[in-house]
Design a protein around this motif. Structure first.
Motif, PDB file in Angstrom:
ATOM      1  N   THR A 137     -12.955  48.056 -29.549  1.00  0.00           N
ATOM      2  CA  THR A 137     -12.883  48.083 -28.090  1.00  0.00           C
ATOM      3  C   THR A 137     -14.139  48.693 -27.483  1.00  0.00           C
ATOM      4  OG1 THR A 137     -10.481  48.217 -28.202  1.00  0.00           O
ATOM      5  CG2 THR A 137     -11.495  48.882 -26.129  1.00  0.00           C
ATOM      6  N   GLN A 138     -14.673  49.720 -28.114  1.00  0.00           N
ATOM      7  CA  GLN A 138     -15.925  50.329 -27.633  1.00  0.00           C
ATOM      8  C   GLN A 138     -17.078  49.339 -27.697  1.00  0.00           C
ATOM      9  OE1 GLN A 138     -16.362  53.813 -30.082  1.00  0.00           O
ATOM     10  NE2 GLN A 138     -15.111  55.082 -28.739  1.00  0.00           N
ATOM     11  N   VAL A 139     -17.156  48.591 -28.785  1.00  0.00           N
ATOM     12  CA  VAL A 139     -18.232  47.604 -28.935  1.00  0.00           C
ATOM     13  C   VAL A 139     -18.109  46.524 -27.870  1.00  0.00           C
ATOM     14  CG1 VAL A 139     -19.187  45.810 -30.454  1.00  0.00           C
ATOM     15  CG2 VAL A 139     -18.549  48.041 -31.397  1.00  0.00           C
ATOM     16  N   ALA A 140     -16.890  46.092 -27.601  1.00  0.00           N
ATOM     17  CA  ALA A 140     -16.661  45.004 -26.648  1.00  0.00           C
ATOM     18  C   ALA A 140     -16.791  45.433 -25.189  1.00  0.00           C
ATOM     19  CB  ALA A 140     -15.284  44.401 -26.877  1.00  0.00           C
ATOM     20  N   ALA A 141     -16.701  46.727 -24.921  1.00  0.00           N
ATOM     21  CA  ALA A 141     -16.739  47.218 -23.538  1.00  0.00           C
ATOM     22  C   ALA A 141     -18.017  46.743 -22.838  1.00  0.00           C
ATOM     23  CB  ALA A 141     -16.657  48.738 -23.521  1.00  0.00           C
ATOM     24  N   GLY A 142     -17.823  46.140 -21.688  1.00  0.00           N
ATOM     25  CA  GLY A 142     -18.958  45.684 -20.892  1.00  0.00           C
ATOM     26  C   GLY A 142     -19.518  44.334 -21.312  1.00  0.00           C
ATOM     27  N   HIS A 143     -18.928  43.725 -22.321  1.00  0.00           N
ATOM     28  CA  HIS A 143     -19.389  42.411 -22.781  1.00  0.00           C
ATOM     29  C   HIS A 143     -18.255  41.405 -22.605  1.00  0.00           C
ATOM     30  CE1 HIS A 143     -23.101  43.870 -24.669  1.00  0.00           C
ATOM     31  NE2 HIS A 143     -22.384  44.918 -25.027  1.00  0.00           N
ATOM     32  N   GLN A 144     -18.328  40.614 -21.577  1.00  0.00           N
ATOM     33  CA  GLN A 144     -17.269  39.637 -21.311  1.00  0.00           C
ATOM     34  C   GLN A 144     -17.180  38.575 -22.396  1.00  0.00           C
ATOM     35  OE1 GLN A 144     -18.014  38.075 -17.415  1.00  0.00           O
ATOM     36  NE2 GLN A 144     -17.336  39.949 -16.396  1.00  0.00           N
ATOM     37  N   ARG A 145     -18.216  38.412 -23.182  1.00  0.00           N
ATOM     38  CA  ARG A 145     -18.242  37.370 -24.209  1.00  0.00           C
ATOM     39  C   ARG A 145     -17.709  37.849 -25.564  1.00  0.00           C
ATOM     40  NH1 ARG A 145     -20.724  32.728 -23.448  1.00  0.00           N
ATOM     41  NH2 ARG A 145     -21.826  32.368 -21.518  1.00  0.00           N
ATOM     42  N   ILE A 146     -17.341  39.129 -25.675  1.00  0.00           N
ATOM     43  CA  ILE A 146     -16.840  39.652 -26.947  1.00  0.00           C
ATOM     44  C   ILE A 146     -15.330  39.813 -26.888  1.00  0.00           C
ATOM     45  CG2 ILE A 146     -16.897  41.555 -28.594  1.00  0.00           C
ATOM     46  CD1 ILE A 146     -19.755  42.110 -27.791  1.00  0.00           C
ATOM     47  N   VAL A 147     -14.665  39.206 -27.869  1.00  0.00           N
ATOM     48  CA  VAL A 147     -13.212  39.265 -27.996  1.00  0.00           C
ATOM     49  C   VAL A 147     -12.880  40.090 -29.238  1.00  0.00           C
ATOM     50  CG1 VAL A 147     -11.133  37.880 -28.397  1.00  0.00           C
ATOM     51  CG2 VAL A 147     -12.959  37.005 -26.922  1.00  0.00           C
ATOM     52  N   VAL A 148     -11.887  40.947 -29.126  1.00  0.00           N
ATOM     53  CA  VAL A 148     -11.478  41.824 -30.226  1.00  0.00           C
ATOM     54  C   VAL A 148     -10.273  41.244 -30.957  1.00  0.00           C
ATOM     55  CG1 VAL A 148     -10.477  44.084 -30.761  1.00  0.00           C
ATOM     56  CG2 VAL A 148     -12.360  43.905 -29.117  1.00  0.00           C
ATOM     57  N   GLU A 149     -10.351  41.225 -32.279  1.00  0.00           N
ATOM     58  CA  GLU A 149      -9.230  40.854 -33.157  1.00  0.00           C
ATOM     59  C   GLU A 149      -9.116  41.938 -34.214  1.00  0.00           C
ATOM     60  OE1 GLU A 149      -6.976  38.418 -33.691  1.00  0.00           O
ATOM     61  OE2 GLU A 149      -7.520  36.927 -32.185  1.00  0.00           O
ATOM     62  N   VAL A 150      -8.080  42.746 -34.146  1.00  0.00           N
ATOM     63  CA  VAL A 150      -7.883  43.811 -35.126  1.00  0.00           C
ATOM     64  C   VAL A 150      -7.224  43.228 -36.369  1.00  0.00           C
ATOM     65  CG1 VAL A 150      -6.773  46.036 -35.572  1.00  0.00           C
ATOM     66  CG2 VAL A 150      -7.643  45.518 -33.284  1.00  0.00           C
ATOM     67  N   GLY A 151      -7.807  43.532 -37.529  1.00  0.00           N
ATOM     68  CA  GLY A 151      -7.225  43.062 -38.778  1.00  0.00           C
ATOM     69  C   GLY A 151      -8.118  43.387 -39.956  1.00  0.00           C
TER      70      GLY A 151
ATOM     71  N   PRO B  21      -6.934  37.435 -46.917  1.00  0.00           N
ATOM     72  CA  PRO B  21      -7.214  36.038 -46.548  1.00  0.00           C
ATOM     73  C   PRO B  21      -6.296  35.496 -45.450  1.00  0.00           C
ATOM     74  CG  PRO B  21      -7.210  36.271 -48.926  1.00  0.00           C
ATOM     75  CD  PRO B  21      -6.715  37.580 -48.352  1.00  0.00           C
ATOM     76  N   ALA B  22      -5.049  35.900 -45.440  1.00  0.00           N
ATOM     77  CA  ALA B  22      -4.124  35.421 -44.408  1.00  0.00           C
ATOM     78  C   ALA B  22      -4.522  35.940 -43.031  1.00  0.00           C
ATOM     79  CB  ALA B  22      -2.696  35.826 -44.742  1.00  0.00           C
ATOM     80  N   VAL B  23      -4.994  37.170 -42.976  1.00  0.00           N
ATOM     81  CA  VAL B  23      -5.440  37.748 -41.701  1.00  0.00           C
ATOM     82  C   VAL B  23      -6.644  36.976 -41.181  1.00  0.00           C
ATOM     83  CG1 VAL B  23      -6.467  39.791 -40.629  1.00  0.00           C
ATOM     84  CG2 VAL B  23      -4.494  40.033 -42.144  1.00  0.00           C
ATOM     85  N   ILE B  24      -7.620  36.733 -42.039  1.00  0.00           N
ATOM     86  CA  ILE B  24      -8.818  36.004 -41.619  1.00  0.00           C
ATOM     87  C   ILE B  24      -8.471  34.575 -41.205  1.00  0.00           C
ATOM     88  CG2 ILE B  24     -10.974  34.992 -42.482  1.00  0.00           C
ATOM     89  CD1 ILE B  24     -11.237  37.860 -41.564  1.00  0.00           C
ATOM     90  N   ALA B  25      -7.587  33.932 -41.945  1.00  0.00           N
ATOM     91  CA  ALA B  25      -7.174  32.573 -41.575  1.00  0.00           C
ATOM     92  C   ALA B  25      -6.564  32.556 -40.174  1.00  0.00           C
ATOM     93  CB  ALA B  25      -6.181  32.024 -42.599  1.00  0.00           C
ATOM     94  N   GLY B  26      -5.740  33.557 -39.860  1.00  0.00           N
ATOM     95  CA  GLY B  26      -5.151  33.644 -38.525  1.00  0.00           C
ATOM     96  C   GLY B  26      -6.197  33.868 -37.447  1.00  0.00           C
ATOM     97  N   ILE B  27      -7.173  34.721 -37.738  1.00  0.00           N
ATOM     98  CA  ILE B  27      -8.236  34.988 -36.762  1.00  0.00           C
ATOM     99  C   ILE B  27      -9.069  33.731 -36.524  1.00  0.00           C
ATOM    100  CG2 ILE B  27     -10.380  36.286 -36.381  1.00  0.00           C
ATOM    101  CD1 ILE B  27      -8.950  38.681 -37.786  1.00  0.00           C
ATOM    102  N   VAL B  28      -9.384  33.020 -37.587  1.00  0.00           N
ATOM    103  CA  VAL B  28     -10.145  31.772 -37.447  1.00  0.00           C
ATOM    104  C   VAL B  28      -9.342  30.770 -36.629  1.00  0.00           C
ATOM    105  CG1 VAL B  28     -11.056  29.768 -38.696  1.00  0.00           C
ATOM    106  CG2 VAL B  28     -11.567  32.085 -39.503  1.00  0.00           C
ATOM    107  N   ASP B  29      -8.060  30.628 -36.933  1.00  0.00           N
ATOM    108  CA  ASP B  29      -7.211  29.696 -36.178  1.00  0.00           C
ATOM    109  C   ASP B  29      -7.174  30.052 -34.696  1.00  0.00           C
ATOM    110  OD1 ASP B  29      -6.633  28.311 -38.513  1.00  0.00           O
ATOM    111  OD2 ASP B  29      -4.636  29.195 -38.755  1.00  0.00           O
ATOM    112  N   ARG B  30      -6.998  31.333 -34.385  1.00  0.00           N
ATOM    113  CA  ARG B  30      -6.951  31.750 -32.975  1.00  0.00           C
ATOM    114  C   ARG B  30      -8.299  31.559 -32.288  1.00  0.00           C
ATOM    115  NH1 ARG B  30      -3.677  35.395 -35.501  1.00  0.00           N
ATOM    116  NH2 ARG B  30      -5.221  37.069 -35.610  1.00  0.00           N
TER     117      ARG B  30
END
Length: 83
Positions: free
Chosen positions: A39-53, A58-67
């Motif tokens: 969240t700190q990294v993304a603050a002030g950057h409208q183009r940065i989206v946070v995905e915690v995982g 591999p299942a977590v990364i697959a979900g992040i890629v899908d989203r």
């Protein structure tokens, strides 16, 4: 520009890569285990989206890629910035 996924985006080189890509016009998804750091990294950057995982799961990364693809319609680059 494009859409990038940066794992380990909450600290160090991953954070620097994500912020630079966003400044250069990329849409960036950052992932890591610590929501507060991401969240700190993304603050002030409208183009940065946070995905915690845990990118070691591999299942977590697959979900992040899908989203990411569902949100932006594509994924152009993947950067692995963690050990």
């Amino acid at each position: 520009m494009g859409v990038a996924l940066v794992t380990g985006g909450g600290t160090g080189i991953g954070a620097a890569i994500a912020q630079r890509l966003a400044a250069d016009g990329w849409d960036v998804v950052i992932t890591g285990r610590r929501a507060d750091r991401l969240t700190q990294v993304a603050a002030g950057h409208q183009r940065i989206v946070v995905e915690v995982g845990d990118s070691a799961d591999p299942a977590v990364i697959a979900g992040i890629v899908d989203r990411t693809v569902a949100r932006f319609g594509r994924l152009d680059e993947i950067g692995r910035a963690h050990v």
